[in-house]
Scaffold this motif. Structure first.
Motif, short mmCIF file in Angstrom:
data_model
loop_
_atom_site.label_atom_id
_atom_site.label_comp_id
_atom_site.label_asym_id
_atom_site.label_seq_id
_atom_site.Cartn_x
_atom_site.Cartn_y
_atom_site.Cartn_z
N HIS A 163 0.86 -1.18 0.00
CA HIS A 163 0.00 0.00 0.00
C HIS A 163 0.89 1.23 0.00
O HIS A 163 1.85 1.31 0.75
N GLU A 164 0.57 2.17 -0.84
CA GLU A 164 1.35 3.41 -0.89
C GLU A 164 0.49 4.58 -0.47
O GLU A 164 -0.71 4.61 -0.74
N VAL A 165 1.11 5.54 0.18
CA VAL A 165 0.44 6.75 0.62
C VAL A 165 1.19 7.93 0.02
O VAL A 165 2.42 7.99 0.06
N ARG A 166 0.47 8.85 -0.55
CA ARG A 166 1.07 10.05 -1.14
C ARG A 166 1.06 11.15 -0.08
O ARG A 166 0.05 11.36 0.59
#
Length: 50
Positions: free
Chosen positions: A3-6
């Motif tokens: 999961h990536e978060v900006r």
């Protein structure tokens, strides 16, 4: 990564320039340079302040 978060990150101009220079010399994007450094720091042993 699962999961990536900006995020938006504010950096002093001199730190940004330093990171850009290191990223170029390592042939990485600025994002990859920051991730590499953060992951290396996270993996480093924590000094005991005792």
């Amino acid at each position: 990564m699962d999961h990536e978060v900006r995020i938006t990150l504010r950096l002093p101009a001199d730190l940004h320039a330093w990171l850009v220079a290191h990223a170029k010399s390592a042939r990485r994007s600025l994002n990859s340079e920051i991730l590499c450094r953060l992951e290396a720091e996270r993996a480093a042993p924590v000094a005991d302040d005792a």
